[in-house]
Design an enzyme around this catalytic site. Structure first.
Site, short mmCIF file in Angstrom:
data_model
loop_
_atom_site.label_atom_id
_atom_site.label_comp_id
_atom_site.label_asym_id
_atom_site.label_seq_id
_atom_site.Cartn_x
_atom_site.Cartn_y
_atom_site.Cartn_z
N ASP A 229 24.39 -16.10 34.75
CA ASP A 229 23.14 -16.67 34.29
C ASP A 229 22.60 -17.72 35.26
OD1 ASP A 229 21.40 -17.49 31.75
OD2 ASP A 229 22.24 -19.34 32.58
N GLU A 290 21.80 -12.69 37.47
CA GLU A 290 20.42 -12.97 37.03
C GLU A 290 19.75 -13.62 38.23
OE1 GLU A 290 17.50 -15.28 33.94
OE2 GLU A 290 19.41 -16.18 34.42
C1 NOJ Z 1 18.66 -17.45 31.33
C2 NOJ Z 1 18.68 -16.69 30.04
O1 NOJ Z 1 18.51 -15.32 30.31
C3 NOJ Z 1 17.56 -17.21 29.17
O2 NOJ Z 1 17.49 -16.49 27.96
C4 NOJ Z 1 17.79 -18.68 28.91
O3 NOJ Z 1 16.77 -19.21 28.10
C5 NOJ Z 1 17.84 -19.41 30.25
N1 NOJ Z 1 18.87 -18.84 31.06
C6 NOJ Z 1 18.09 -20.88 30.04
O4 NOJ Z 1 19.26 -21.07 29.31
#
Ligand code: NOJ
Ligand code: CA
Length: 566
Positions: A229, A290
């Site tokens: 993430d 991501e």
């Molecule tokens: C990435 C996640 O995919 C998203 O859903 C989230 O809000 C952000 N990180 C911040 O935590």
């Protein structure tokens, strides 16, 4: 039994019964590893299936649907965060990395899910939210307790510029300053996202050690990898310099628009990713990134030198092609395909509006759903699906501010309604709450569920679901689709996106009509060294003959035709 044979049998039994995948390092003839031939499927656990009928999806719910996923042809699932969390950001604010949130079940449920998945040859990936924790995490509680606490430096604490003034001008992705003042210790802490999501200080080696241990612990339990993430904001400028303000425009939250040169994409993050990858490699695990990038050079950096960083950095620039434009898709595919890394295609997820809404014209949406499926599932690379895309789910956005669950929508209403719309419950049948739960779900079910649900679509040979299933089956068995080179065809066609996937003299041809007008396509194969004049139809979204002349392929409005040279 002969001693050696007995030993082998025992090993085999152990391998089958253990949820750990570390033993399997097989590659195919092209040297491709399991994840390159796999189809991934993202599950938003809160919205997939509710087994204890509290309106919230849970881990036993996922376990109960593994047969469905197996039937569909899914090889690996990525479960969005299911760790204990106060749910300010629906799980992306983790208070304990070593447990399961009671909303979703227990560690025992997770072990059962891992074991059941293994039996069906489905790998399980979790979400690695390592850039920040919840403010309820005991690490942050300690860090916050005093300036002298040994964990003080695990997070990013600074003095203000002056009384009531944050250390610099950085803004949060979710609105307002990225700094929050803590009166007890008279310092500010940094949060790129919501204030209750303090960023970890990855320059502190203890943070790295502890966060790497988290991955080891889960690998040993049987997890096959992680989706990483928000890695782009893992580090900030060590000198905390202001970001340049672009102009006097404001964003959806009313904040100045900044050029994020000091709070994003700092070079140090690549060192962490390389070391994290080394740990993953010890367990034959895979890392999906991501990875929001502005250009191919940035994306390429995430693969690392000789591929030593993220195995699968998702190309989000592909998701930014928000119109049915063959030219734009062609350009993006070409870039990624020639980046040197293994491409990873995704069309939507829990942050990105669904395909049905983004590309639908309101009239041919079912056709368009099949068209887009035909695109990302026939390209050279790995595809990451999002739950519900296979049945043509659409966004069900909140209508009133009081219904909004996503804090982003609460802060940004009405310009930014948040992401609830793409996170609604999976539609399993045409019964109460679409078979998701017997009680009112945490987010409302889309009212099209009577026709768009798994059970109903399973029975209809022309449904979006059966189209997806056939595509997945084809992808798993057709060598050209797995390993074939990507070759762009008819590159000047403004309406139709065509390409070949060539492998050992055999080609799969893909013809995607992105316009609302029927097209007759004359594929220029000769200029690419292919000499076929006829092709066998493998799969179409409309009624097409079983054999076509490659000089005149008729494709219906928004139709997809996939064939194979003979
Ligand atoms: C990435 C996640 O995919 C998203 O859903 C989230 O809000 C952000 N990180 C911040 O935590
Ligand atoms: Ca539940």
């Amino acid at each position: 039994m002969h001693g050696r044979a007995l030993g082998f049998a025992i090993l085999l039994l152990l391998a089958l019964s253990s949820p750990v995948w570390a033993q399997e390092k097989a590659v195919d003839n092209e040297g491709h590893q399991w994840w390159q031939n796999a189809v991934f499927y993202e599950i938003y656990p809160r919205s997939f299936a509710d087994t204890n009928n509290d309106g919230i999806g849970d881990l036993p719910g996922i376990t109960s649907k593994l047969d469905y996923l197996h039937w569909l042809g899914v090889d690996a699932i990525w479960i969005a965060p299911m760790f204990p969390s106060p749910h300010v950001d629906w799980g992306y604010d983790i208070s304990d990395y070593y447990n399961v949130d009671p909303d979703y079940g227990t560690l025992k449920d997770m072990d059962e899910l891992l074991a059941q998945s293994k039996q069906r040859n489905i790998r399980v990936l979790l979400d690695y939210v390592a850039t920040y924790t919840s403010d309820q995490n005991k690490w942050f509680q300690e860090s916050k307790s005093s300036r002298a606490n040994p964990k003080r430096d695990w997070y990013i604490w600074r003095d203000g510029k002056g009384p009531g003034q944050p250390p610099n001008n950085w803004t949060s992705d979710f609105g307002g300053s990225a700094w929050k003042y803590d009166p007890a210790t008279s310092q500010w802490y940094y949060h790129y996202f919501y204030p209750p999501q303090p960023n970890l200080n990855w320059r502190n080696p203890e943070v790295e050690k502890n966060m790497f241990d988290v991955t080891r612990w889960w690998y040993k339990r049987g997890v096959a990898g992680f989706r990483l993430d928000a890695v782009d904001v893992m580090f900030v400028d060590s000198q905390f310099r202001d970001n340049p303000v672009v102009d006097d425009k404001k964003n959806a939250f009313g904040d100045p628009v900044e050029r994020e040169i000091n709070d994003k994409n700092q070079p140090e993050l690549h060192g962490v990713l390389q070391r994290l990858r080394k740990v993953a490699d010890e367990y034959n695990a895979v890392l999906i990134g991501e990875t929001w990038t502005n250009d191919i050079a940035q994306l390429r950096a995430y693969y690392g030198q000789g591929g030593n960083e993220v195995n699968m950095p998702m190309d989000f620039m592909f998701t930014m092609v928000n119109k049915l434009s063959p030219a734009d898709f062609r350009k993006q595919i070409q870039w990624v395909d020639s980046s040197g890394g293994w491409p990873v295609y995704v069309l939507s997820n829990h942050d990105i509006r669904r395909v049905y809404d983004r590309y639908g014209d309101g009239q041919h949406n079912d056709q368009i759903a099949k068209l887009m499926a035909s695109l990302y599932l026939t390209l050279r690379g790995t595809a990451v699906m999002y739950y519900g895309e296979e049945i043509g789910m659409e966004n069900n956005d909140p209508k009133r501010p009081e219904d909004v669950k996503d804090s982003m929508g609460k802060v940004g209403w009405p310009t930014e309604k948040g992401r609830d719309g793409e996170r609604t419950p999976m539609q399993w049948n045409d019964g109460t709450n679409a078979g998701f739960s017997t009680v009112a779900p945490w987010l409302p079910v889309d009212d099209r569920y009577k026709s768009y649900n798994v059970e109903t679509e399973k029975k209809d040979p022309n449904s979006i679901l059966n189209y997806y299933r056939q595509l997945l089956a084809m992808r798993h068995t057709n060598k050209a689709l797995l390993d074939g080179k990507y070759i762009a065809l008819n590159e000047d066609d403004p309406n139709v996106l065509s390409y070949a996937r060539m492998y050992k003299g055999k080609s799969v041809l893909v013809v995607l009509n992105m316009s609302g007008v029927a097209q007759k396509v004359n594929l220029d194969l000769a200029s690419k060294g292919m000499h076929a004049t006829t092709a066998k139809t493998l799969l179409t979204s409309f009624a097409a003959p079983s054999q076509v002349n490659t000089g005149a392929i008729s494709v219906e409005p928004f139709g997809a035709w996939i064939g194979e040279t003979e």
